[in-house]
Scaffold this motif. Sequence first.
Motif, PDB file in Angstrom:
ATOM      1  N   GLU A 110       0.048   3.096  -4.602  1.00  8.85           N
ATOM      2  CA  GLU A 110      -0.324   1.709  -4.943  1.00  8.85           C
ATOM      3  C   GLU A 110      -0.800   1.903  -6.345  1.00  8.85           C
ATOM      4  OE1 GLU A 110      -1.239  -0.351  -0.666  1.00  8.85           O
ATOM      5  OE2 GLU A 110      -2.523   1.089  -1.371  1.00  8.85           O
TER       6      GLU A 110
ATOM      7  N   PRO B 138       1.292  -4.306  -4.722  1.00  7.88           N
ATOM      8  CA  PRO B 138       0.446  -4.479  -5.924  1.00  7.88           C
ATOM      9  C   PRO B 138       1.359  -5.028  -7.219  1.00  7.88           C
ATOM     10  CG  PRO B 138       0.389  -2.193  -4.925  1.00  7.88           C
ATOM     11  CD  PRO B 138       1.254  -3.031  -4.239  1.00  7.88           C
TER      12      PRO B 138
ATOM     13  N   LEU C  91      -6.957   1.593  -2.890  1.00  5.21           N
ATOM     14  CA  LEU C  91      -5.568   1.872  -2.980  1.00  5.21           C
ATOM     15  C   LEU C  91      -5.054   3.297  -2.723  1.00  5.21           C
ATOM     16  CD1 LEU C  91      -5.102  -0.473  -5.921  1.00  5.21           C
ATOM     17  CD2 LEU C  91      -4.908  -0.930  -3.674  1.00  5.21           C
TER      18      LEU C  91
END
Length: 178
Positions: free
Chosen positions: A32, A107, A28
């Motif tokens: 994120e 997310p 990520l």
Amino acid sequence: MALATRAVVVWLVLHLAASSLVQTPPGLSAAERAEIVGAHNAWRARVGTAPLLWSAELADRAQRWAETLAGSGCELQISGGNGVGENLFGARPVPPGPARRPQPITPAAVVDTWASEAGDYSYGLNACARGKTCGHYTQIVWGSTREVGCGTAMCPDHGIVWVCNYWPAGNVRGQRPY
């Protein structure tokens, strides 16, 4: 073309060629990570449990498992054990067929999907409603859990798998989450 201009053009071409070879590291992005931790902590705040911190170690573990799942057809299965909790999420590609592409899922939407089980959890009974699942939700809000780390990977069919690991693990039989 002047020599200095040619040098700049050559540098630019070489720079662009080299940068196209550099791959984004798996896992990520910072944005994120912040979003997924924020989403977890918003749910934890609702029940009064302490905020989670991001763990690079847990994220590495989650990323490796996400890549393992992606490499084996993206069938969701837990990695298991070692005092680490785990939530899994899979998003099939859209639309089905040859033009498929990954679903645009954030997310926060992943966390909110897990947390949507909150309505199926009874604190008074410390149990899920009959025939329902609520372990994803209780892991998110588990009071003794302090750290989270997550990873994601693309499946061969353009689906996406998400893995979040938690330490210490929640969902201890006989204990309340908060």
